[in-house]
Scaffold this active site. Structure first.
Site: not given
Lengths: 320, 667
Positions: B420, B464, B479
């Site tokens: 991520c 994250h 995202d």
């Protein structure tokens, strides 16, 4: 009669038992020097209708103690010397066929006496030992189906040499249990030994002893001992001692119920001859060693001998 | 045959303490000490084990114990050792080290019951101190067992001579502890609480902490550890949002130097933004945060209200605490899903979020300019980037290759493998390169629902990073990881890593027996934290309000505590009187009084001493009092042992004892 006995224990005549005991101790104490406690213990043992085992090395006066006690108490006395080739018949007696009557007739052995000294009992084989021990338990003997009562009072004072000596058959625990007390004499104190060395032969002195009691008196005292008071507190203490012997991991076996009964009986007699109306904790403590010492066994016998076991138990149990 | 030994003889005949008692003591010391041993300087456990080991061997082989001339320097040495290795004597580390050293030294001189009792009480203290190190429920269980063992040791060593078998000692200890339980509960509920647990000692600093940090350098990480450690737990009042909606907002990273994203210094309160008006669906929840030793708190996006007392909302909409979170804390919050964040009003802030250091990542900058030129507006441009991630061969992995100076360039055009952080970093850079203000938000995404406790567990592995971009004066969340690995967002971390986990079977899968066990255990732990460890002033006040007392003051609580403990003790006393052992009679009480007074005059009665023996010993010690003493003891023995209970004379005896007031022993 019973009232009179109760009086000996409790009432004004309580001093009488103590007085008699003191006289006995005095008499025997003339022969056996410096062993007042042991003599009184032996006397207490006989009062409790128990048999006495004296364990010690030869020559410290075991036989002499038995003989002088017999004289002081006015008892018939006979000595049986135990040997390794001895048979039960040598002790109890034997049935002999008589030609003129064509019947068997029982010839009483040396056991039929008021006070028997079984000298060096552990020299005899177990077979001979057991003949004696049966008589001690039942106060009677049975030969060829015929039962013969032994005299009353009937005491056995047995002596034995320390078991590690050569030529001995150690008494098994079950037979040790028949003896109310086991005591040791030990060497006399040095000052008294000096008197012993300088004085007359002790054996000759026995002739000068006078009986203090008649055997009737002895029976009366035995009965009177049963009237010594047992308080709840003393039962608590006794049971605490017994419980400790059974629960302590240091001990192999605890005190049996018979041992406990014997302990109370011995303590009663000890209390009586010391002039107590009831059993005191001190009485229990004094007789605990002689009564329990030979019935208890440590797990690792290396560092506990009989008096040590008793002291160990007495130390560990608080007095209420 | 001599039965009347003197007291001195007996002491030497039987050892004062049996080997069994010593073993119990050593056992208690080791049980109480072991929670500390591993955290201390290595020489401390080595010394403790060496001394206790020597002590056991010495007891078995009947060696002599060292004299004071050996013990005193050893003690001094231990003290100096602690002083040198910790530079202090107080504090958890130094304190427990000192206690452990001293208690093992004390084992070298356990001569009487008093010494053994001292060792046992230090053991209790060590157990209590161990709770400062670890407050988990398993630790509480261990310490409870430790208390039982220590109590058993106390019972064993207080006996004269021998020990009872272990099961019986433990049974006795259990009974004793059980009897103390009502008292313990009373103290727990009524003892005045201070905010926060009172055991909040400063813990050792410099301990590695898992989880989020205030900076991010994706290029430096080649392996992201999967830590199952719990970050926090959340209980929603009503239904929870879908897992894909669960974005737990943490540190916001705005500064970028070409490789590393860092947090902006937290602004003063005056610079805070006006709050946005509430919009979207509201969710109320209670969040219990595990200590992470950083100042930020976590909140569901977008936070509106919270109950954490010392927390403020920064301009980046990040919840910040005034002090590092070094103990578990729990707070309630309300968040609105779908509410957008207001843009910063001042141009300086906007400008900052467009900064790309000159000369870094040139290929990315060129790519961005090219793509932006071909797009109609910012939104279309960002969608193109999104599609780029989606359509090109990018891979989600926890073991990405190491990246060089121009890390985003290398990631975007060469390696194309990352987690991520890589995607968020590249996306934010591409946005900034096109002149769109962008920042990285780190936190946690998703979580695992524990059906047994009806709450969510968010672990460190749920950490994250995503991107916020300023479009039309509002922050919009992008995202990019969802473009590459949508299952990471939809189903959580495990799904992204192991497709089999989705099938819901297998030993290690999400629905396996093992996982259910783990969830049950977590539910127990959550309850422990909630009801026991976090029982602070608020919980106490709530509990008191159940019985009708509102906002009790500390003084009120102390009085209530004193009264209820008194009532409890009276009840126990009454129970004991009617159901316990029979009460001691007047004679016994009189005798005890007599012994106490005699003890002042001469010496105390040993428990195994018969009255006559004690009396004789006293008469030797105090010939001046001999007549009185003998008279009193004789009448006690007569009353106690020579006949039935005599109430009248017992009373007389009691009076005589009260009249007996010996002066203390002449020296």
């Amino acid at each position: 009669m019973t009232d009179g006995l109760a009086q000996i224990a409790n009432g004004d005549r309580r001093g009488q038992a103590k007085g008699l005991a003191d006289q006995v101790t005095d008499q025997v104490g003339q022969i056996i020097l410096g062993k007042v406690t042991e003599i009184k213990l032996a006397f207490a043992c006989l009062l409790a209708r128990g048999h006495l085992l004296i364990e010690d090395v030869p020559g410290v006066g075991k036989t002499l103690l038995a003989r002088s006690l017999a004289i002081a108490l006015g008892l018939d006395y006979r000595r049986i010397q135990f040997t390794s080739d001895m048979l039960p018949a040598d002790i109890i007696g034997v049935s002999v066929f008589e030609q003129n009557t064509a019947q068997f007739r029982f010839h009483k052995g040396p056991l039929f006496t008021e006070l028997v000294l079984a000298d060096e009992i552990n020299r005899a084989t177990p077979k001979a030992q057991s003949a004696l021990l049966e008589a001690m338990g039942e106060q009677q003997v049975t030969v060829d189906g015929q039962t013969y009562a032994l005299p009353n009072p009937f005491f056995v004072i047995a002596t034995q040499n320390p078991t590690h000596q050569i030529g001995t058959f150690p008494l098994p625990e079950s037979q040790l249990d028949r003896f109310l007390m086991r005591i040791r004499l030990g060497y006399p104190p040095e000052a008294l030994e000096r008197i012993l060395l300088s004085g007359d032969d002790r054996r000759d002195m026995l002739d000068d002893l006078t009986p203090v009691l008649a055997s009737r008196d002895l029976l009366e005292l035995q009965a009177a001992a049963k009237h010594v008071h047992i308080s709840a507190a003393i039962l608590d203490y006794t049971q605490a001692l017994i419980r400790f012997t059974r629960e302590s991991p240091e001990l192999e076996v605890g005190l049996s119920p018979r041992g406990a009964v014997d302990l109370i009986a011995a303590a009663r007699c000890w209390a009586m001859i010391n002039g107590h109306a009831g059993v005191h904790p001190e009485d229990i403590k004094v007789v605990f060693g002689p009564v329990a010492g030979h019935r208890l066994q440590t797990r690792h016998d290396a560092h506990h001998t009989a008096p040590n076991i008793a002291a160990f138990v007495l130390d560990a149990v608080p007095v209420p | 045959m001599t039965t009347q030994h003197t007291a001195a003889d007996r002491r030497t005949e039987t050892p004062d303490e049996s080997t069994g008692q010593l073993l119990w003591l050593v056992f208690a010391v080791l049980v109480a000490g072991s929670p500390h041993l591993l955290d201390l300087h290595p020489w401390v456990p080595v010394t403790v084990l060496a001394i206790t080991g020597w002590r056991i061997i010495a007891a078995l082989k009947r060696w002599r114990l060292p004299s004071i001339w050996i013990r005193a320097p050893l003690t001094l040495l231990g003290f100096l050792g602690v002083l040198f290795s910790y530079r202090q004597i107080s504090g958890l580390g130094a304190g427990s080290a000192l206690l452990l050293i001293m208690v093992s030294m004390k084992l070298l001189e356990t001569r009487g019951h008093r010494d053994r009792a001292v060792v046992v009480f230090i053991c209790y203290f060590l157990l209590f101190a161990a709770f400062l190190r670890e407050q988990a429920i398993w630790s509480a269980g261990y310490l409870m067992a430790g208390v039982l063992i220590t109590t058993a040791a106390l019972y064993q060593t207080a006996r004269v001579g021998t020990v009872v078998p272990a099961p019986r000692a433990m049974q006795m200890a259990f009974r004793l502890v059980l009897q103390a339980l009502p008292l313990m509960l009373l103290l727990f509920f009524l003892f005045p609480r201070v905010p926060g647990p009172f055991w909040s000692l400063p813990t050792a600093s410099g301990r590695a902490t898992a989880g989020l940090t205030n900076e991010m350098t994706p290029g430096d990480i080649t392996e992201l550890a999967r830590s199952n450690q719990v970050a926090f737990r959340v209980r929603f009042d009503d239904a929870a949002p879908a897992p894909a909606e669960l974005y737990w907002r943490g540190p916001v990273l705005t500064n970028f130097n070409g490789r590393t994203w860092t947090m902006q210094a937290v602004e003063a309160r005056s610079e805070l933004l006006e709050r946005a008006p509430a919009a979207g669906a509201a969710y109320d929840y209670e969040l219990t945060l595990e200590p992470h030793r950083r100042r930020w708190l976590l909140a569901l996006e977008t936070p509106a209200t919270w109950t954490a007392r010392f927390a403020t909302l920064s301009s980046a909409y990040q919840l910040v605490n005034t002090t590092p979170v070094d103990r578990r804390m729990s707070y309630r919050g309300r968040s609105y899903l779908g509410q957008s964040l207001p843009a910063p009003s001042n141009g300086y802030q906007r400008a900052r979020m467009r900064i790309i250091p000159a000369g870094t990542n040139p290929r990315s900058a060129a790519f961005a300019r090219d793509l932006r030129a071909r797009s109609t507006d910012d939104r279309a441009y960002l969608n193109r980037i999104w599609m780029h991630f989606r359509q090109q061969a990018f891979y989600y992995t926890l073991t990405p290759p190491l990246l060089g100076t121009h890390s985003v360039d290398e990631f975007l055009f060469d390696t194309r493998r990352g987690f991520c952080g890589h995607f968020a970093s590249a996306f934010a850079l591409l946005a900034r390169a096109a002149g769109i203000p962008a920042r990285i938000v780190t936190g946690y995404q998703g979580g695992e629902k524990n059906p047994l406790g009806n709450y969510w567990i968010v672990r460190q592995s749920d950490a994250h990073a995503w991107v916020e971009v300023l479009l039309d004066d509002q922050w919009v969340r992008y995202d990019p990881t969802a473009a590459v690995a949508p299952e990471r967002i939809e189903f959580g971390f495990d799904a992204a890593m192991d497709p089999r986990a989705l099938s819901g079977s297998g030993l290690l899968g999400r629905h396996s027996i093992l996982n259910r066990l783990a969830l049950s255990w977590d539910a127990v732990n959550a309850g422990w934290n909630r009801w026991v460890l976090s029982f602070g002033p608020d919980a106490q006040a709530t509990m008191m309000s159940f019985v009708g007392i509102r906002n009790p003051s500390s003084r009120y609580l102390v009085v209530a505590m004193a009264i209820s403990i008194t009532i409890l003790l009276v009840i126990i006393g009454l129970l004991q009187r009617y159901f316990g052992h029979p009460r001691q009679d007047a004679l016994q009480i009189g005798y005890q009084k007599l012994c106490a007074r005699a003890a002042r005059a001469g010496r105390a009665r040993r428990p195994n001493e018969a009255p006559e023996e004690y009396c004789a010993a006293l008469c030797i010690l105090r010939p001046d009092l001999a007549t009185d003493i003998r008279r009193l003891f004789e009448s006690y023995v007569r009353l106690r042992y020579d006949g039935p209970v005599d109430t009248h004379r017992t009373r007389e005896f009691g009076r005589a004892v009260r009249r007996f007031r010996p002066r203390s022993a002449p020296t």
